[in-house]
Design a protein around this motif. Structure first.
Motif, PDB file in Angstrom:
ATOM      1  N   LYS A   1      10.843  -2.651  14.648  1.00  0.00           N
ATOM      2  CA  LYS A   1      12.199  -2.225  14.277  1.00  0.00           C
ATOM      3  C   LYS A   1      12.425  -2.280  12.770  1.00  0.00           C
ATOM      4  N   THR A   2      11.985  -3.341  12.127  1.00  0.00           N
ATOM      5  CA  THR A   2      12.210  -3.467  10.679  1.00  0.00           C
ATOM      6  C   THR A   2      11.495  -2.354   9.903  1.00  0.00           C
ATOM      7  N   VAL A   3      10.330  -1.945  10.382  1.00  0.00           N
ATOM      8  CA  VAL A   3       9.579  -0.871   9.713  1.00  0.00           C
ATOM      9  C   VAL A   3      10.263   0.470   9.943  1.00  0.00           C
ATOM     10  N   LEU A   4      10.713   0.706  11.187  1.00  0.00           N
ATOM     11  CA  LEU A   4      11.411   1.956  11.513  1.00  0.00           C
ATOM     12  C   LEU A   4      12.681   2.094  10.677  1.00  0.00           C
ATOM     13  N   LEU A   5      13.402   0.999  10.504  1.00  0.00           N
ATOM     14  CA  LEU A   5      14.632   1.030   9.704  1.00  0.00           C
ATOM     15  C   LEU A   5      14.328   1.304   8.231  1.00  0.00           C
ATOM     16  N   ALA A   6      13.195   0.815   7.758  1.00  0.00           N
ATOM     17  CA  ALA A   6      12.854   0.950   6.340  1.00  0.00           C
ATOM     18  C   ALA A   6      12.295   2.329   5.989  1.00  0.00           C
ATOM     19  N   ALA A   7      11.635   3.003   6.928  1.00  0.00           N
ATOM     20  CA  ALA A   7      10.949   4.260   6.642  1.00  0.00           C
ATOM     21  C   ALA A   7      11.905   5.324   6.114  1.00  0.00           C
ATOM     22  N   ASP A   8      11.371   6.222   5.286  1.00  0.00           N
ATOM     23  CA  ASP A   8      12.161   7.343   4.772  1.00  0.00           C
ATOM     24  C   ASP A   8      12.247   8.473   5.789  1.00  0.00           C
ATOM     25  N   GLY A   9      11.225   8.604   6.625  1.00  0.00           N
ATOM     26  CA  GLY A   9      11.209   9.650   7.636  1.00  0.00           C
ATOM     27  C   GLY A   9      10.426   9.209   8.857  1.00  0.00           C
ATOM     28  N   ILE A  10      10.823   9.713  10.015  1.00  0.00           N
ATOM     29  CA  ILE A  10      10.163   9.349  11.274  1.00  0.00           C
ATOM     30  C   ILE A  10       9.906  10.613  12.084  1.00  0.00           C
ATOM     31  N   ILE A  11       8.697  10.752  12.578  1.00  0.00           N
ATOM     32  CA  ILE A  11       8.363  11.831  13.510  1.00  0.00           C
ATOM     33  C   ILE A  11       8.304  11.213  14.898  1.00  0.00           C
ATOM     34  N   ALA A  12       9.362  11.453  15.691  1.00  0.00           N
ATOM     35  CA  ALA A  12       9.457  10.923  17.049  1.00  0.00           C
ATOM     36  C   ALA A  12       8.832  11.917  18.025  1.00  0.00           C
TER      37      ALA A  12
ATOM     38  N   LEU B   1      17.083   7.142  21.603  1.00  0.00           N
ATOM     39  CA  LEU B   1      16.838   5.702  21.724  1.00  0.00           C
ATOM     40  C   LEU B   1      16.654   5.054  20.358  1.00  0.00           C
ATOM     41  N   LEU B   2      16.032   5.770  19.436  1.00  0.00           N
ATOM     42  CA  LEU B   2      15.849   5.232  18.092  1.00  0.00           C
ATOM     43  C   LEU B   2      17.191   5.085  17.370  1.00  0.00           C
ATOM     44  N   THR B   3      18.065   6.057  17.560  1.00  0.00           N
ATOM     45  CA  THR B   3      19.383   5.948  16.923  1.00  0.00           C
ATOM     46  C   THR B   3      20.176   4.780  17.506  1.00  0.00           C
ATOM     47  N   GLU B   4      19.935   4.469  18.787  1.00  0.00           N
ATOM     48  CA  GLU B   4      20.607   3.325  19.402  1.00  0.00           C
ATOM     49  C   GLU B   4      20.124   2.004  18.819  1.00  0.00           C
ATOM     50  N   LEU B   5      18.959   2.036  18.183  1.00  0.00           N
ATOM     51  CA  LEU B   5      18.444   0.847  17.498  1.00  0.00           C
ATOM     52  C   LEU B   5      19.034   0.723  16.096  1.00  0.00           C
ATOM     53  N   GLY B   6      19.847   1.701  15.706  1.00  0.00           N
ATOM     54  CA  GLY B   6      20.475   1.659  14.394  1.00  0.00           C
ATOM     55  C   GLY B   6      19.797   2.519  13.349  1.00  0.00           C
ATOM     56  N   ILE B   7      18.849   3.366  13.772  1.00  0.00           N
ATOM     57  CA  ILE B   7      18.107   4.215  12.838  1.00  0.00           C
ATOM     58  C   ILE B   7      18.882   5.514  12.606  1.00  0.00           C
ATOM     59  N   ASP B   8      18.982   5.925  11.377  1.00  0.00           N
ATOM     60  CA  ASP B   8      19.721   7.131  11.003  1.00  0.00           C
ATOM     61  C   ASP B   8      19.046   8.370  11.589  1.00  0.00           C
ATOM     62  N   SER B   9      19.773   9.130  12.389  1.00  0.00           N
ATOM     63  CA  SER B   9      19.209  10.314  13.044  1.00  0.00           C
ATOM     64  C   SER B   9      18.784  11.380  12.042  1.00  0.00           C
ATOM     65  N   LYS B  10      19.377  11.359  10.833  1.00  0.00           N
ATOM     66  CA  LYS B  10      19.061  12.384   9.837  1.00  0.00           C
ATOM     67  C   LYS B  10      17.627  12.279   9.325  1.00  0.00           C
TER      68      LYS B  10
END
Length: 359
Positions: free
Chosen positions: A135-146, A154-163
């Motif tokens: 979770k801490t890495v996902l929150l820190a990343a600049d971009g995520i390919i889900a 589900l990732l946005t429910e963890l608090g990760i910015d959907s943008k």
């Protein structure tokens, strides 16, 4: 400059493992896009006590920081996540890169924090480790390919910015010389066996040991310990590079869990937001699929007319029997079309480019 991480795993037990194939394919595709590789090799771990475990995590973090040493402002780094060389200090490694002006993109393969989210008996230590390592890495990343839109939610429910999230759609599956080696490809028929591939261990694929008796199945994979009956044939475990040339059947089955009635249990429910690599195997091999109707990839299969969906394996016989040869041929054409895209890395290329528009 764009870089991609390549982690080399030497474990002989992994030579027939599709997870290694998935990571290797991503590395090849990103390299063909002009990215430079940052290569790290796996290491043995000693885990007799907590102090030595912590020392290992510190040591692994130091290796990552050395590997990232040459990156500088303006560079973009693609990391396949979670890393094989995982450490509780990985978020710190990412943040140190960002302080130097490096953008970090994570391409997700598996997420334990989502897989075990519904596990009722998960320990506090397990939950804490998933939060720290993932979770801490996902929150820190600049971009995520889900994997897909359902995983994105589900990732946005963890608090990760959907943008900062884009969706892969489905994993690519590179098959060198596919056309050359399949120059005399046979016309598939709906009467052929249903193919099952992957880890056949009871804890992950318990349904394999209770398959319907009115359908013929061919099994490929590791850890099978069941009895071969009249309608079941076990073909052993094969390297993922060779498997496409050995698959001869009507459909590939995309299913997991402990039941034939539905995809249940931790591994079965994981299909509701995960992109199983076996789907890509079958479609890249130009074989239409049968997939659980509530799987995250069910919409993809329906929209691209490359297979059918069922709620239970007991529905397979009726679904196939009620299908005309023309309808089946249409599914085969859909699988052929998607297969061409997956064999040349189309999905990874598109997602790797799309993420650059998110900042």
């Amino acid at each position: 400059m764009k870089y991609c991480v390549s982690e080399i795993q030497y474990d002989e037990n992994l030579k027939n493992n599709a997870a290694v194939k998935a990571r290797d394919d991503v590395t090849r595709i990103l390299s063909h896009m002009g990215m430079k590789r940052i290569t790290l090799s796996d290491m043995k771990r000693d885990t007799p006590n907590h102090l030595r475990k912590l020392a290992e995590h510190v040591k692994i973090a130091a290796r990552w920081k050395r590997a990232f040493g040459k990156l500088q402002e303006g560079d973009i780094l693609y990391i396949q996540f979670p890393p094989v060389l995982h450490t509780v200090f990985y978020a710190q490694c990412v943040k140190s890169l960002q302080k130097r002006g490096v953008k970090v993109v994570l391409l997700i393969h598996d997420l334990e924090i989502l897989r075990w989210k519904k596990k009722k008996n998960a320990t506090l230590a397990e939950k804490l480790r998933f939060d720290i390592e993932e979770k801490t890495v996902l929150l820190a990343a600049d971009g995520i390919i889900a994997h897909n839109e359902k995983m994105k939610v589900l990732l946005t429910e963890l608090g990760i910015d959907s943008k900062k999230i884009v969706c892969l759609g489905i994993f690519d599956y590179l098959i060198p010389d596919f056309r050359k080696r399949n120059a005399k490809s046979r016309r598939r028929r709906k009467t052929g066996p249903v193919l099952i591939a992957g880890n056949l261990a009871r804890h992950k694929a318990g349904y394999v040991y209770d398959l319907p008796s009115d359908v013929s199945f061919e099994l490929f994979g590791t850890n099978f310990d069941g009895t071969v009956t009249g309608n079941i044939t076990y073909r052993g475990s094969q390297p993922p590079e060779e498997l496409p040339f050995l698959l001869e059947g009507s459909f590939g089955l995309v299913w997991d869990g402990d039941s034939t009635a539905t995809c249940s249990g931790v591994y079965g429910e994981y299909l509701s937001f995960n992109n199983p690599h076996k789907t890509s195997l079958f479609l890249a091999s130009e074989i239409p699929v049968i997939i659980w109707e509530k799987a995250a990839l069910a919409d993809f299969v329906r929209e691209n007319h490359c297979g059918i969906t069922v709620s239970s394996l007991e529905e397979i016989r009726k679904a196939v029997d009620s299908m005309t040869d023309e309808e089946y041929d249409g599914l085969c054409r859909g699988a052929e079309h998607i297969g061409r895209l997956l064999r040349c890395g189309t999905m990874t290329r598109a997602a790797a480019d799309a993420i650059l528009t998110r900042w």
